[in-house]
Design a protein around this motif. Structure first.
Motif, PDB file in Angstrom:
ATOM      1  N   ASP A 120       0.811  -1.218   0.000  1.00 35.43           N
ATOM      2  CA  ASP A 120       0.000   0.000   0.000  1.00 35.43           C
ATOM      3  C   ASP A 120       0.843   1.266   0.000  1.00 35.43           C
ATOM      4  O   ASP A 120       0.345   2.348  -0.278  1.00 35.43           O
ATOM      5  CB  ASP A 120      -0.980   0.009   1.179  1.00 35.43           C
ATOM      6  CG  ASP A 120      -0.288   0.063   2.533  1.00 35.43           C
ATOM      7  OD1 ASP A 120       0.834  -0.476   2.668  1.00 35.43           O
ATOM      8  OD2 ASP A 120      -0.875   0.639   3.463  1.00 35.43           O
ATOM      9  N   ARG A 121       2.140   1.136   0.261  1.00 39.40           N
ATOM     10  CA  ARG A 121       3.039   2.298   0.217  1.00 39.40           C
ATOM     11  C   ARG A 121       3.747   2.445  -1.127  1.00 39.40           C
ATOM     12  O   ARG A 121       4.627   3.287  -1.278  1.00 39.40           O
ATOM     13  CB  ARG A 121       4.067   2.207   1.336  1.00 39.40           C
ATOM     14  CG  ARG A 121       3.412   2.311   2.690  1.00 39.40           C
ATOM     15  CD  ARG A 121       4.405   2.447   3.756  1.00 39.40           C
ATOM     16  NE  ARG A 121       3.730   2.524   5.047  1.00 39.40           N
ATOM     17  CZ  ARG A 121       4.346   2.507   6.189  1.00 39.40           C
ATOM     18  NH1 ARG A 121       5.654   2.421   6.233  1.00 39.40           N
ATOM     19  NH2 ARG A 121       3.671   2.584   7.313  1.00 39.40           N
ATOM     20  N   LEU A 122       3.354   1.618  -2.078  1.00 40.84           N
ATOM     21  CA  LEU A 122       4.005   1.642  -3.388  1.00 40.84           C
ATOM     22  C   LEU A 122       3.071   2.083  -4.508  1.00 40.84           C
ATOM     23  O   LEU A 122       3.468   2.098  -5.667  1.00 40.84           O
ATOM     24  CB  LEU A 122       4.572   0.253  -3.709  1.00 40.84           C
ATOM     25  CG  LEU A 122       5.556  -0.303  -2.676  1.00 40.84           C
ATOM     26  CD1 LEU A 122       5.997  -1.701  -3.066  1.00 40.84           C
ATOM     27  CD2 LEU A 122       6.751   0.616  -2.494  1.00 40.84           C
ATOM     28  N   THR A 123       1.859   2.464  -4.176  1.00 44.29           N
ATOM     29  CA  THR A 123       0.931   2.931  -5.205  1.00 44.29           C
ATOM     30  C   THR A 123       1.406   4.276  -5.733  1.00 44.29           C
ATOM     31  O   THR A 123       2.072   5.039  -5.009  1.00 44.29           O
ATOM     32  CB  THR A 123      -0.496   3.085  -4.649  1.00 44.29           C
ATOM     33  OG1 THR A 123      -0.489   4.129  -3.673  1.00 44.29           O
ATOM     34  CG2 THR A 123      -1.015   1.775  -4.055  1.00 44.29           C
ATOM     35  N   PRO A 124       1.069   4.603  -6.978  1.00 41.17           N
ATOM     36  CA  PRO A 124       1.452   5.926  -7.493  1.00 41.17           C
ATOM     37  C   PRO A 124       0.935   7.057  -6.611  1.00 41.17           C
ATOM     38  O   PRO A 124       1.644   8.041  -6.382  1.00 41.17           O
ATOM     39  CB  PRO A 124       0.819   5.971  -8.886  1.00 41.17           C
ATOM     40  CG  PRO A 124       0.661   4.549  -9.279  1.00 41.17           C
ATOM     41  CD  PRO A 124       0.411   3.788  -8.003  1.00 41.17           C
ATOM     42  N   GLU A 125      -0.275   6.897  -6.081  1.00 43.45           N
ATOM     43  CA  GLU A 125      -0.861   7.944  -5.232  1.00 43.45           C
ATOM     44  C   GLU A 125      -0.044   8.147  -3.962  1.00 43.45           C
ATOM     45  O   GLU A 125       0.230   9.284  -3.561  1.00 43.45           O
ATOM     46  CB  GLU A 125      -2.318   7.592  -4.879  1.00 43.45           C
ATOM     47  CG  GLU A 125      -3.240   7.514  -6.073  1.00 43.45           C
ATOM     48  CD  GLU A 125      -3.087   6.217  -6.894  1.00 43.45           C
ATOM     49  OE1 GLU A 125      -3.456   6.250  -8.085  1.00 43.45           O
ATOM     50  OE2 GLU A 125      -2.591   5.184  -6.371  1.00 43.45           O
TER      51      GLU A 125
END
Length: 173
Positions: free
Chosen positions: A37-42
């Protein structure tokens, strides 16, 4: 052998693709490094400067693929709280896509980070890495980084590394 590469900056979408693939491979081997979840573009756009992302691409024109990435910060107070402004660039999220591993690309990414640091007029390239990651320690040691401390940050013990990138003659350290 390292393929011919080109580099772009500011592409959090491409960086996310490389980071996610690399993290998934590590997780499949039981060596989780980054939560997905810390690797999403957002997330990457929210927590890292947009221009800080550097993405390596294969030079295959229209079929070019992102094969590596890293982010450079101009300050990093949680890990380097006593550094004066302008002393270093700080490397985060270095990753090589699984399809490009074993070709020396990690060293190529570090060379690019050092080159950008020199162009920014900073004498040091600095980073931190989990104290429990001997393979990463070997990578940074083999590239010429020097260990310069250890800290506990966000519940994680990290080793601090620095690389001098300017000699008296102005070249890479």
């Amino acid at each position: 052998m390292t393929p011919n590469l080109s580099f772009t900056t500011g592409d959090a979408q491409a960086a996310s693709a490389v980071l996610t693939a690399s993290a998934a491979q590590l997780q499949a081997r039981g060596r989780t490094l980054w939560p997905p979840d810390r690797l999403t573009p957002e997330h990457l756009q929210r927590h890292y400067p947009p221009g800080g992302w550097h993405v390596a691409w294969t030079d295959a024109t229209a079929t070019s693929e992102p094969v590596g990435c890293f982010c450079l910060l101009t300050s990093d107070p949680p890990f380097w709280p006593h550094d004066p402004p302008g002393e270093a660039l700080y490397l985060h999220k270095l990753a090589v896509h699984p399809s490009a591993q074993g070709q020396g690309l990690a060293h190529t990414l570090l060379q690019e980070a050092a080159r950008v640091t020199v162009l920014a007029g900073r004498p040091w390239l600095k980073l931190d890495t989990d104290a429990a990651r001997p393979a990463l320690h070997h990578l940074y040691d083999s590239f010429g980084f020097e260990r310069c401390g250890q800290r506990d940050v966000f519940g994680l013990t990290v080793i601090l590394y620095r690389l001098p990138v300017r000699r008296a003659g102005g070249g890479l350290g």
